[in-house]
Design an enzyme around this catalytic site. Structure first.
Site, short mmCIF file in Angstrom:
data_model
loop_
_atom_site.label_atom_id
_atom_site.label_comp_id
_atom_site.label_asym_id
_atom_site.label_seq_id
_atom_site.Cartn_x
_atom_site.Cartn_y
_atom_site.Cartn_z
N LYS A 60 -66.89 18.32 -14.85
CA LYS A 60 -64.90 18.63 -14.17
C LYS A 60 -64.23 17.25 -15.20
O LYS A 60 -64.52 16.24 -15.68
CB LYS A 60 -64.30 17.83 -13.14
CG LYS A 60 -63.75 18.27 -12.14
CD LYS A 60 -63.47 19.77 -11.46
CE LYS A 60 -62.13 20.30 -11.57
NZ LYS A 60 -62.89 21.25 -10.19
N ASP A 71 -57.67 23.84 -13.30
CA ASP A 71 -57.63 23.43 -12.06
C ASP A 71 -55.59 22.59 -11.17
O ASP A 71 -55.17 23.58 -11.97
CB ASP A 71 -58.53 21.83 -11.83
CG ASP A 71 -59.21 21.85 -10.28
OD1 ASP A 71 -59.78 22.24 -10.08
OD2 ASP A 71 -58.04 20.57 -9.63
N1 GLU Z 1 -61.17 24.42 -10.88
C1 GLU Z 1 -61.80 25.16 -10.38
C2 GLU Z 1 -62.93 24.75 -9.72
O1 GLU Z 1 -63.31 24.02 -9.18
C3 GLU Z 1 -62.24 26.26 -11.95
C4 GLU Z 1 -63.55 25.76 -12.65
C5 GLU Z 1 -63.87 27.20 -13.83
O2 GLU Z 1 -63.57 28.18 -13.86
O3 GLU Z 1 -64.65 26.35 -14.10
O4 GLU Z 1 -64.42 25.54 -9.53
#
Ligand code: GLU
Length: 454
Positions: A126, A166
């Site tokens: 993340k 996100d």
């Molecule tokens: N932010 C999204 C999640 O919490 C997507 C992450 C992604 O697609 O890599 O899963």
């Protein structure tokens, strides 16, 4: 509590005392791993849990960009590459003033389990920045995104780490970041970022994927309990991509969202968000001003309750918190329990405080589903985007939707299987929360054990 889990929890608390969100998620996950840790004493011998709670790599960096008044602004950027045992690191980028290391570590830890559960070859990560995109001009957003990638590009790549969006980071921001990445590396390495627009190598249906996936999970949960999605009424919080996707898929399958909450209060539309006109209006309203949903009530002549959340309303069948972390605390959980509504389906990352979640799980009439599993459709379609990029082709929206449905069905069925295997039951209901944690954990654990100690 298993002694080994307790030891790791205590060490983690001591080492990360300043990171409350991170500790919250570690406590939630580890305390539900008891049956699997009891069954595998060999994990303690190789310090498997200690290795899992420690990110493989944490990158913190300076982001310097020029605002429209020619002042130089400085923000802090993060990328926590949590666990790569299952594949390239994968997870979103959050741009919000609340972003700090605790938030990014909590999200990265959760992401590792979520990504594992999808059954796709992706590890967990993340990232983000304390940059506030609200009120910034188009050019300021572009310059910030370029500056962010000027550092991050050296840490990512299609086989290394593939960030996506996100909170505060959507298709526009991902496109700017991808453009800068391409300039810096001098190659069309599409798979280095996902959530791109379709003109730039993105997958069809990515923006809707998390919401659609959540509804597919809901369909399975309803089926297991002898219910049907048709005719169901849903209350949600949030009306970003995720909430919007829920509204749309629910409508397509014969259900409707009759309550939705935003930062300024909640809307009650007894007819539900039941037309393309309403769905389109929400998109417009959000683009103009993401902080207010009140204009919807004015436009469609329904009720708006200022400054309140819709948790506790009785005339729905399902609650889906889809806004942000710790949306539902004990006070709201008590209202939810008292309402008699039967389904509490988490969607946002960690939308429930730990005490509230424990309390809700104890309510015998309530089916509780965890966001790690429910919102895994977003990252799944991101991985499908990587797969399309690797093959240099595009699948149709129908093809992507079909694959997404299959993935969500598998996540649900595999969770139920784990719940049966370890007899994870609360009254006559499976503990889907613990089951999801064990399901994700087992996949990461197997890969880490197979790859040796490092
Ligand atoms: N932010 C999204 C999640 O919490 C997507 C992450 C992604 O697609 O890599 O899963």
């Amino acid at each position: 509590m298993n002694k080994y889990i307790e030891k790791v929890l205590n060490e983690t608390r001591a080492k990360n005392a300043n990171e409350p969100e991170f500790l919250q998620t570690v406590e939630e996950v580890l305390s539900s791993l008891e049956p699997v840790i009891d069954a595998h004493p060999e994990y303690e011998q190789v310090s498997l849990l200690e290795r899992m709670v420690e990110p493989e790599r944490t990158i913190e960096f300076r982001v310097v960009w020029e605002d429209d008044n020619h002042n130089w602004q400085v923000n802090r950027g993060y990328r926590v590459q949590y666990n790569g045992a299952l594949g390239p690191y994968k997870g979103g980028i959050r741009f919000d003033p609340s972003v700090n290391l605790s938030i990014i570590k909590f999200l990265g830890f959760e992401q590792t389990f979520k990504d594992a559960m999808t059954g796709l070859p992706i590890g967990g990560a993340k990232g983000g920045s304390d940059f506030d995109p609200r009120g910034k001009s188009e050019m300021e957003v572009m310059r910030f995104c370029q500056a962010f990638i000027n550092e991050l590009y050296r840490h990512i790549g299609q086989d290394i780490d593939c960030p996506a969006g996100d909170l505060g980071c959507g298709g526009r921001e991902i496109n700017y970041m991808y453009g800068q990445y391409r300039r810096l590396v001098g190659a069309s390495e599409f798979g280095a970022l996902s959530g791109k627009s379709v003109t730039t190598g993105g997958s069809l249906m990515r923006p809707e994927a998390t919401g659609y996936g959540a509804v597919y999970y809901l369909v399975e949960a309803l089926k297991l309990h002898g219910d049907d999605i048709k005719g169901k009424k849903i209350a949600i919080s949030g009306y970003g991509n995720v909430g919007w996707g829920i509204m749309r898929k629910a409508l397509e399958l014969g259900a409707k969202v009759t309550y939705f909450a935003g930062p300024d209060g909640y809307i009650h539309d007894p007819d539900g968000v039941d037309s393309e006109e309403k769905l389109n209006y929400i998109l417009e309203m959000r683009a103009k001003d993401p902080m207010h949903c009140a204009p919807y009530a004015e436009k469609f002549g329904c009720e708006f309750v200022a400054g309140q959340k819709c948790w506790g309303v009785k005339d729905v069948d399902i609650y889906m918190p889809a806004a942000t972390q710790n949306d539902v605390n004990m006070e709201w959980a008590e209202k939810i329990a008292a309402s008699g509504v039967k389904y509490y389906i988490e969607v946002a990352n960690m939308p429930t405080t730990n005490d509230a979640l424990e309390f809700l799980k104890k309510q015998e009439h309530l089916v509780v589903a965890p966001s790690k599993a429910v919102n895994a459709g977003g990252v799944s379609v991101s991985e499908l985007e990587m797969a399309q990029n690797a093959e240099r082709l595009y699948w149709t929206a129908e093809e992507v939707d079909e694959k997404l449905k299959g993935i969500m069905k598998n996540i649900f069925n595999n969770s139920v299987e784990v719940a049966k295997r370890y007899n994870l039951k609360r009254g006559d209901k499976y503990d889907l929360v613990a089951a999801a944690n064990i399901l994700g954990f087992q996949k990461v654990a197997d890969a880490m054990m197979a790859q040796g100690i490092f």
